[in-house]
Scaffold this active site. Structure first.
Site, PDB file in Angstrom:
ATOM      1  N   ASN A   1      47.636  34.015  55.382  1.00  0.00           N
ATOM      2  CA  ASN A   1      48.806  33.259  54.928  1.00  0.00           C
ATOM      3  C   ASN A   1      49.913  33.312  55.973  1.00  0.00           C
ATOM      4  O   ASN A   1      50.112  34.323  56.643  1.00  0.00           O
ATOM      5  CB  ASN A   1      49.310  33.747  53.560  1.00  0.00           C
TER       6      ASN A   1
ATOM      7  N   CYS B   1      48.799  29.093  52.312  1.00  0.00           N
ATOM      8  CA  CYS B   1      48.019  30.242  51.871  1.00  0.00           C
ATOM      9  C   CYS B   1      46.842  30.472  52.818  1.00  0.00           C
ATOM     10  O   CYS B   1      46.389  29.548  53.498  1.00  0.00           O
ATOM     11  CB  CYS B   1      47.448  29.972  50.482  1.00  0.00           C
TER      12      CYS B   1
ATOM     13  N   GLU C   1      43.708  30.756  52.182  1.00  0.00           N
ATOM     14  CA  GLU C   1      42.550  29.898  51.892  1.00  0.00           C
ATOM     15  C   GLU C   1      42.688  28.546  52.574  1.00  0.00           C
ATOM     16  O   GLU C   1      41.739  28.009  53.148  1.00  0.00           O
ATOM     17  CB  GLU C   1      42.438  29.656  50.374  1.00  0.00           C
TER      18      GLU C   1
ATOM     19  N   CYS D   1      45.626  26.035  45.947  1.00  0.00           N
ATOM     20  CA  CYS D   1      44.372  26.314  46.666  1.00  0.00           C
ATOM     21  C   CYS D   1      43.160  25.906  45.838  1.00  0.00           C
ATOM     22  O   CYS D   1      42.178  25.406  46.375  1.00  0.00           O
ATOM     23  CB  CYS D   1      44.285  27.788  47.045  1.00  0.00           C
TER      24      CYS D   1
HETATM   25  N1  THU Z   1      49.006  33.415  48.934  1.00  0.00           N
HETATM   26  C1  THU Z   1      47.805  33.212  49.546  1.00  0.00           C
HETATM   27  O1  THU Z   1      47.732  33.231  50.777  1.00  0.00           O
HETATM   28  N2  THU Z   1      46.721  32.957  48.776  1.00  0.00           N
HETATM   29  C2  THU Z   1      46.722  32.962  47.422  1.00  0.00           C
HETATM   30  O2  THU Z   1      45.714  32.667  46.812  1.00  0.00           O
HETATM   31  C3  THU Z   1      47.925  33.338  46.699  1.00  0.00           C
HETATM   32  C4  THU Z   1      49.186  33.362  47.496  1.00  0.00           C
HETATM   33  C5  THU Z   1      50.179  33.686  49.761  1.00  0.00           C
HETATM   34  C6  THU Z   1      51.183  32.577  49.820  1.00  0.00           C
HETATM   35  C7  THU Z   1      52.431  33.313  50.181  1.00  0.00           C
HETATM   36  O3  THU Z   1      52.455  33.514  51.587  1.00  0.00           O
HETATM   37  C8  THU Z   1      52.255  34.656  49.518  1.00  0.00           C
HETATM   38  O4  THU Z   1      50.871  34.816  49.259  1.00  0.00           O
HETATM   39  C9  THU Z   1      53.033  34.806  48.249  1.00  0.00           C
HETATM   40  O5  THU Z   1      52.871  33.733  47.399  1.00  0.00           O
END
Ligand code: THU
Length: 231
Positions: free
Chosen positions: A146, A157, A159, A193
């Site tokens: 992320n 994110c 993903e 996502c």
């Molecule tokens: N985040 C992800 O990278 N993947 C997820 O499935 C949930 C949330 C990240 C986005 C942001 O940088 C941080 O986690 C908080 O929301």
């Protein structure tokens, strides 16, 4: 030698608008990362080419320094110029630079691979580190982390970084996703996502590696019931 836009053009995923948005981001390390537009049936989830290239570079531990475009998504490109200090350059200026080559990762021990990847994440505001691997067991996996930006809605994110990097590098045989978080009690992909994963393969298997060491396994179609899609 010139930048080969034609080669990258075929990777654009824009079935809805057909916009030919593609970009290259060059890095301090001297590498050039390709980026293509990756659309979604839910339009705010679309990743523009410069985002794809920028996040690819960050996820590989590189520092972006400049951007060049072919039919840019103007608003996003200007944001990267103004706020991420990424000047516009001409393709000729990076024509001789080596291109990033995607090396597919194996995920025999996904939890330890994901944990090692966490160091590349840039959760500047939330301090919530996430990493992901997407691909399949034959070809291997592409990593993502992320990355948060000063404009919260332009960050991505883990993903979606993995997906944008894979598509920009001509890989989209997504059969499995692995994701890990280190905080909280349960690791689970966000709604956005889920929609993006569904766009590529509702039958994809998602392995959620929870902070307590346990793992849950679920199909994308079960993570997003009654989903919206155009096909
Ligand atoms: N985040 C992800 O990278 N993947 C997820 O499935 C949930 C949330 C990240 C986005 C942001 O940088 C941080 O986690 C908080 O929301």
């Amino acid at each position: 030698m010139t930048i080969d836009w034609l080669d990258v053009k075929s990777r654009i995923y824009a079935p809805y608008s057909n916009m030919q948005d593609m970009a290259f981001v060059s890095t301090q390390e001297g590498l050039v990362f390709p980026g293509v537009r990756v659309e979604n049936a839910s339009y705010p989830l679309t990743v523009s080419a410069v985002q794809a290239a920028y996040f690819s570079a960050i996820s590989e531990g590189c520092t972006p320094v400049a951007q060049c475009h072919h039919f840019p998504d103007e608003a996003t490109a200007q944001f990267f110029e103004k706020h991420m200090h990424l000047p516009f350059i001409e393709p000729q200026q990076i024509a001789s630079h080596p291109h990033f080559e995607l090396i597919m990762m194996q995920a025999d021990t996904p939890r330890s691979t994901l944990t090692a990847l966490l160091d590349a994440s840039r959760p500047t505001y939330s301090h919530f580190r996430v990493s992901a691997l997407i691909g399949n067991r034959r070809d291997g996996f592409v990593s993502g982390v992320n990355v948060e930006l000063p404009a919260w809605s332009l960050g991505l994110c883990a993903e979606r970084v993995a997906i944008a990097k894979a598509v920009s590098c001509n890989f989209s045989a997504f059969e499995e996703l692995h994701v890990i978080t280190e905080k909280g009690s349960f690791c689970s992909p966000c709604g956005a996502c889920r929609q993006v994963l569904y766009e590529f393969n509702p039958g994809m298997e998602v392995f959620m590696h929870h902070p307590d060491g346990s793992t849950s396994r679920v199909f994308v179609r079960d993570l997003l019931p009654y989903s919206f899609g155009l096909h």
